[in-house]
Write an enzyme that holds these catalytic residues in place. Structure first.
Site, PDB file in Angstrom:
ATOM      1  CB  SER A 164      20.705 -12.816  20.882  1.00 20.43           C
ATOM      2  OG  SER A 164      20.756 -12.008  22.049  1.00 20.43           O
ATOM      3  CE1 TYR A 176      19.371 -17.405  24.029  1.00 21.78           C
ATOM      4  CE2 TYR A 176      20.647 -15.411  24.401  1.00 21.78           C
ATOM      5  CZ  TYR A 176      19.565 -16.048  23.840  1.00 21.78           C
ATOM      6  OH  TYR A 176      18.669 -15.332  23.077  1.00 21.78           O
TER       7      TYR A 176
END
Length: 317
Positions: A164, A176
């Site tokens: 990401s 995350y």
């Protein structure tokens, strides 16, 4: 002077475009193993590669995901159940793939499976919240890769890791971004280790796209769940106004900045798998290219100032 710089930049992009045009031959004999094909990028990639002639092995967590893919794809596509948290499940799928690909080996694995919840400020979470996400987003990527790496080395193939843009800069609390930083590190170390074997290791770093990861209803439910289970002392630190504004950001801003064109990401994945000379990194999404990546290169004091200036104020200061 500026015209020369613009001209050089234009020449570079034209050169890169021509350099990246050639595609690998014999796609019909190349097997690609994709994780996380129930929905989102993985599902679309499996269908797209199937239509391009690749032999796709699409792993899903749910039976419904497998069934939906079988209905929408050719008989060449194989579906299988996979829980990346389970060593037995990972090993079982790897053994099936070994039998299927034979001596030609596995052309590629795409580590796409991932979760984004629970996510919130660090002090809203427990160590178990961190472990549960890292087991999927990081340990799962490593486990799946290692389980089929000998087959990929045999084919001199590819490993494509979906990280990401938040593996380059951390803009929120929770596990995350930690998991995505870990994927970036694993990707870099594996790329160096596998170069002598002719194996290419590529990384996809998407910005905001409309998937379950950015679904405002799912994210809002997560925020309420964390809020209700945290100690009263922590709630008092943040205040109910913080909660209300957080929910408003999720329902208003996240929806607006998320790109609905998932093919921007899938196109990068396909290029990583099929180009003779793929890029080491792909950053699909204009927000990634024009904001998040430039922000990640700025001095920490500058990036912190920009993010803190947009932060929701807390009750206790």
């Amino acid at each position: 002077m500026y015209l020369y710089l613009v001209g050089l930049l234009l020449l570079y992009y034209v050169y890169r475009w021509f350099r990246e045009l050639p595609r690998v031959p014999d796609k019909g004999n190349k097997y690609v193993y994709i994780t996380g094909c129930d929905s989102g990028f993985g599902n679309l990639l499996a269908r797209h590669l199937d239509s391009k002639g690749f032999r796709v092995i699409a792993s899903c967590f749910s039976e419904k995901g497998e069934e939906d893919l079988r209905k929408s794809c050719s008989p060449n596509l194989t579906t299988t159940h996979l829980d990346v948290r389970s060593q037995d499940s990972v090993a079982k799928v790897a053994a099936m793939i070994k039998d299927k690909v034979g001596e030609r080996g596995l052309w590629a694995v795409v580590n796409n499976a991932g979760v984004s919840l629970p996510t919130g400020p660090c002090d809203w979470l427990t160590i178990d919240d961190y472990k549960s996400m890292l087991d999927v987003n990081l340990n799962g990527v490593i486990a799946v890769t290692l389980s089929v790496l000998p087959l990929i080395k045999k084919a001199r193939g590819r490993v494509v890791n979906v990280a990401s843009v938040f593996g380059r800069i951390s803009v929120t609390g929770g596990p995350y971004t930690i998991s995505k930083y870990g994927v970036e590190a694993f990707n870099d170390s594996l790329r160096v280790n596998m170069a002598p074997f002719g194996v290419k290791v590529l990384c996809i770093e998407p910005g905001f796209f409309k998937t379950n990861v950015t679904d405002s209803a799912i994210l809002s439910k997560n925020v309420m769940y964390l809020w209700e289970k945290m100690p009263q002392e922590v709630r008092d630190d943040y205040g109910t106004e913080f909660l209300e504004k957080s929910l408003a950001v999720l329902t208003e801003k996240i929806e607006k900045i998320s790109d609905g064109d998932l093919m921007k990401v899938v196109g990068c994945m396909e290029h990583a798998l099929s180009a003779v000379r793929p890029r080491h990194r792909y950053s699909p999404g204009w927000d990634a290219k024009l904001f998040w990546l430039p922000l990640s290169y700025m001095p920490t004091c500058v990036s912190d100032y920009i993010m803190n200036s947009q932060a929701i104020p807390i009750a206790k200061k």
